[in-house]
Design a protein around this motif. Structure first.
Motif, short mmCIF file in Angstrom:
data_model
loop_
_atom_site.label_atom_id
_atom_site.label_comp_id
_atom_site.label_asym_id
_atom_site.label_seq_id
_atom_site.Cartn_x
_atom_site.Cartn_y
_atom_site.Cartn_z
N GLY A 1 -5.66 -9.34 -8.94
CA GLY A 1 -5.45 -10.54 -8.15
C GLY A 1 -4.40 -10.38 -7.08
N SER A 2 -4.10 -11.50 -6.41
CA SER A 2 -3.15 -11.51 -5.30
C SER A 2 -2.13 -12.63 -5.45
CB SER A 2 -3.89 -11.69 -3.97
OG SER A 2 -4.83 -10.67 -3.75
N ARG B 1 1.33 -14.34 -2.90
CA ARG B 1 2.18 -14.23 -1.73
C ARG B 1 3.55 -14.83 -2.06
NH1 ARG B 1 2.04 -16.33 4.55
NH2 ARG B 1 2.61 -18.34 3.63
N ARG C 1 -1.22 -1.77 -0.80
CA ARG C 1 -1.53 -2.95 -1.63
C ARG C 1 -0.69 -4.16 -1.22
NH1 ARG C 1 -0.49 -3.09 -6.93
NH2 ARG C 1 1.25 -1.61 -6.83
N PHE C 2 0.53 -3.90 -0.79
CA PHE C 2 1.45 -4.98 -0.42
C PHE C 2 1.70 -4.94 1.08
CE2 PHE C 2 4.00 -5.27 -4.69
CZ PHE C 2 2.82 -5.41 -5.39
N THR C 3 1.96 -6.13 1.64
CA THR C 3 2.30 -6.22 3.05
C THR C 3 3.51 -7.13 3.22
OG1 THR C 3 -0.01 -5.94 3.72
CG2 THR C 3 1.50 -6.84 5.36
N GLN D 1 3.01 -10.20 0.80
CA GLN D 1 1.64 -10.40 0.35
C GLN D 1 1.29 -9.26 -0.58
OE1 GLN D 1 -0.67 -12.98 1.16
NE2 GLN D 1 -1.76 -12.01 -0.53
N MET D 2 0.96 -9.62 -1.82
CA MET D 2 0.69 -8.62 -2.84
C MET D 2 -0.78 -8.69 -3.24
SD MET D 2 4.09 -9.05 -5.21
CE MET D 2 3.62 -10.67 -5.77
N GLY D 3 -1.46 -7.56 -3.21
CA GLY D 3 -2.86 -7.50 -3.58
C GLY D 3 -3.12 -6.39 -4.58
N SER D 4 -4.30 -6.42 -5.16
CA SER D 4 -4.70 -5.42 -6.17
C SER D 4 -3.59 -5.24 -7.21
CB SER D 4 -5.01 -4.08 -5.49
OG SER D 4 -6.04 -4.22 -4.54
N LEU D 5 -3.09 -6.36 -7.69
CA LEU D 5 -1.94 -6.32 -8.59
C LEU D 5 -2.28 -5.64 -9.91
CD1 LEU D 5 -0.50 -9.82 -7.75
CD2 LEU D 5 0.78 -7.67 -7.66
N ASP E 1 3.20 -4.04 -12.01
CA ASP E 1 3.89 -4.77 -10.95
C ASP E 1 4.70 -5.95 -11.52
OD1 ASP E 1 0.97 -4.33 -8.93
OD2 ASP E 1 2.87 -3.25 -8.73
#
Length: 121
Positions: free
Chosen positions: A16-17, A19, A66-68, A81-85, A89
């Motif tokens: 999941g993601s 922010r 994965r993160f921005t 912004q965190m993705g593919s957690l 993490d």
């Protein structure tokens, strides 16, 4: 002096993601480099990402792609912004402000109180 307040943490399933937001007050936000760090139970605080006032960003290898990290100088906010957690993490995430690009916690004089991110498997 700058005061920092994080928000946006929570519980999310793996893959999941989320922010995270960091609201700054009390100083000229645009003059500061902003960073995100995290600390898991029993572990040292570790670097996640940092962004210069110009927008140049740098990431830890563990979160790259994965993160921005981003910032809005007009709103005095920084974001992660965190993705593919992943479960690894899971940590308390901290926003930090400092005078130059760095990756070690002691190089950032200003810190928020942290926000918990939990990733379930």
């Amino acid at each position: 002096q700058v005061q920092l307040v994080e928000s946006g943490g929570g519980l999310v399933q793996a893959g999941g993601s989320l922010r995270l937001s960091c609201a700054a007050s009390g100083a000229t936000f645009s003059r500061y480099v902003m960073g995100w760090f995290r600390q898991a139970p029993g572990k040292e605080r570790e670097f996640v990402a940092t962004i210069h006032w110009s927008g140049n960003a740098y990431y830890a290898d563990s979160v790259k792609d994965r993160f921005t990290i981003s910032r809005d100088n007009a709103k005095k906010r920084a974001y992660l912004q965190m993705g593919s957690l992943k479960p690894e993490d899971t940590a308390v995430y901290y926003c930090a402000g400092g005078p130059y690009i760095a990756s070690r916690p002691h190089e950032f004089p200003y810190w928020g109180q942290g926000t918990q991110v939990t990733v379930s498997s």
